[in-house]
Design a protein around this motif. Structure first.
Motif, mmCIF file in Angstrom:
data_model
loop_
_atom_site.group_PDB
_atom_site.id
_atom_site.type_symbol
_atom_site.label_atom_id
_atom_site.label_comp_id
_atom_site.label_asym_id
_atom_site.label_seq_id
_atom_site.Cartn_x
_atom_site.Cartn_y
_atom_site.Cartn_z
ATOM 1 N N THR A 1 41.279 27.701 42.551
ATOM 2 C CA THR A 1 39.560 27.472 42.907
ATOM 3 C C THR A 1 38.574 27.768 42.511
ATOM 4 O OG1 THR A 1 40.750 25.602 43.113
ATOM 5 C CG2 THR A 1 38.384 24.917 43.115
ATOM 6 N N PHE A 2 38.370 28.338 43.744
ATOM 7 C CA PHE A 2 37.446 29.331 43.917
ATOM 8 C C PHE A 2 37.025 31.044 43.388
ATOM 9 C CE2 PHE A 2 37.526 26.621 48.138
ATOM 10 C CZ PHE A 2 35.932 26.159 47.915
ATOM 11 N N ASP A 3 38.573 31.018 43.529
ATOM 12 C CA ASP A 3 38.433 32.300 41.968
ATOM 13 C C ASP A 3 38.262 32.177 40.820
ATOM 14 O OD1 ASP A 3 38.912 33.693 44.327
ATOM 15 O OD2 ASP A 3 40.779 34.027 44.043
ATOM 16 N N GLY A 4 38.505 31.314 40.153
ATOM 17 C CA GLY A 4 38.252 30.574 39.010
ATOM 18 C C GLY A 4 36.765 30.697 38.903
ATOM 19 N N LEU A 5 36.044 29.872 39.901
ATOM 20 C CA LEU A 5 34.466 29.296 39.194
ATOM 21 C C LEU A 5 33.983 30.364 40.048
ATOM 22 C CD1 LEU A 5 32.348 27.007 39.377
ATOM 23 C CD2 LEU A 5 32.957 27.081 42.521
ATOM 24 N N ALA A 6 34.367 31.189 40.345
ATOM 25 C CA ALA A 6 33.639 32.920 40.933
ATOM 26 C C ALA A 6 33.033 33.234 39.639
ATOM 27 C CB ALA A 6 33.959 34.141 42.070
ATOM 28 N N LEU A 7 34.445 33.623 38.752
ATOM 29 C CA LEU A 7 34.111 34.260 37.798
ATOM 30 C C LEU A 7 33.575 33.823 36.418
ATOM 31 C CD1 LEU A 7 38.496 35.572 37.505
ATOM 32 C CD2 LEU A 7 36.225 36.579 37.829
ATOM 33 N N ALA A 8 33.512 32.341 36.761
ATOM 34 C CA ALA A 8 32.807 31.445 35.520
ATOM 35 C C ALA A 8 31.332 31.894 35.768
ATOM 36 C CB ALA A 8 33.552 29.862 36.031
ATOM 37 N N TRP A 9 31.246 31.480 37.047
ATOM 38 C CA TRP A 9 29.635 31.922 36.925
ATOM 39 C C TRP A 9 29.398 33.217 36.844
ATOM 40 C CZ3 TRP A 9 26.913 28.458 40.075
ATOM 41 C CH2 TRP A 9 25.248 28.560 40.475
ATOM 42 N N ILE B 1 32.628 29.698 25.152
ATOM 43 C CA ILE B 1 33.423 29.794 26.561
ATOM 44 C C ILE B 1 34.398 28.423 26.960
ATOM 45 C CG2 ILE B 1 33.703 30.809 28.679
ATOM 46 C CD1 ILE B 1 33.175 33.070 27.130
ATOM 47 N N ASP B 2 35.448 27.942 25.996
ATOM 48 C CA ASP B 2 35.191 26.865 27.135
ATOM 49 C C ASP B 2 36.914 27.203 28.327
ATOM 50 O OD1 ASP B 2 36.654 23.636 27.250
ATOM 51 O OD2 ASP B 2 37.288 24.153 24.666
ATOM 52 N N GLU B 3 35.964 26.299 28.442
ATOM 53 C CA GLU B 3 37.043 26.172 30.853
ATOM 54 C C GLU B 3 37.571 27.919 30.714
ATOM 55 O OE1 GLU B 3 37.192 23.909 31.513
ATOM 56 O OE2 GLU B 3 36.690 22.295 30.371
ATOM 57 N N ILE B 4 36.777 28.373 31.182
ATOM 58 C CA ILE B 4 36.816 29.819 32.258
ATOM 59 C C ILE B 4 37.767 29.791 33.213
ATOM 60 C CG2 ILE B 4 34.907 31.038 33.016
ATOM 61 C CD1 ILE B 4 37.144 33.080 30.600
ATOM 62 N N GLY B 5 38.609 30.950 33.234
ATOM 63 C CA GLY B 5 38.808 30.612 34.924
ATOM 64 C C GLY B 5 39.807 30.062 35.689
#
Length: 206
Positions: A137-145, A128-132
């Motif tokens: 930013t916070f939505d992307g972080l939540a998805l990656a997490w 996985i390379d740079e998901i989200g």
């Protein structure tokens, strides 16, 4: 000389590569830095951090290339490579859209991530390379997490998870089988020197 070695196959799940190299990239640069990777039952998910151009993507790709070459019956670019059973290699890398099909870059990314989460097994290798990206930013972080959690706890696959979300380095403290590795860069005079060498622990700067 290509400096290839015969890979070893073992019954235990995992990948152990010493001095691994990317066979294409090393031909394009003057000084290529080989790297080790260790994945196994107790070290399933590696969160890979570091600067852009630091070597994260090459590190992930060379792991997949070495595994693929080994299982195709070929010698591999490494000092030593020991591989357990692998049933598939899944990747979520790069940014591309499918506008003609009505899919944005973000939708393509999420569709591919869902495909992996629904199919990866404990004997799969996942990159996985740079998901989200493509959302806030916070939505992307939540998805990656959430995706990292699922890979580690439900899929239990062997995974390399590269990210610029430094917050994800905290996963190593709360997820069994998760560890941090990073690629450093140092400031030298008026420029930056990329070391391209993997080290344990999280990066101290993005």
């Amino acid at each position: 000389t290509l400096q290839l070695v015969r890979p070893q196959f073992v019954p235990e799940r995992g990948i152990a590569i010493r001095g691994g190299r990317h066979p294409v990239v090393e031909r394009q640069v003057e000084h290529y830095v080989p790297n080790d990777v260790t994945l196994g039952a107790q070290r399933r998910l590696l969160v890979v951090t570091g600067t852009n151009m630091g070597g994260k993507s090459t590190y992930m790709r060379q792991t997949a290339v070495i595994a693929l070459l080994a299982y195709a019956g070929m010698f591999v670019p490494a000092q030593e490579a020991r591989l357990g059973p692998l049933d598939a290699i899944f990747t979520r890398i790069g940014a591309a859209d499918d506008l003609a099909g009505g899919r944005s870059t973000f939708m393509v990314e999420m569709t591919e991530a869902a495909y992996i989460l629904n199919r990866a097994t404990p004997e799969s290798l996942v990159l996985i390379d740079e998901i989200g990206r493509g959302t806030s930013t916070f939505d992307g972080l939540a998805l990656a997490w959430a995706i990292a959690h699922r890979l580690a706890e439900r899929n239990r696959c062997l995974a390399l998870f590269a990210t610029h979300y430094f917050e994800l380095t905290a996963l190593a403290a709360e997820l069994e089988g998760c560890a941090n590795v990073h690629f450093d860069a140092v400031e030298h005079k008026d420029g930056i020197v990329f070391l391209h060498a993997v080290a344990d622990g999280p990066a101290n700067r993005s």
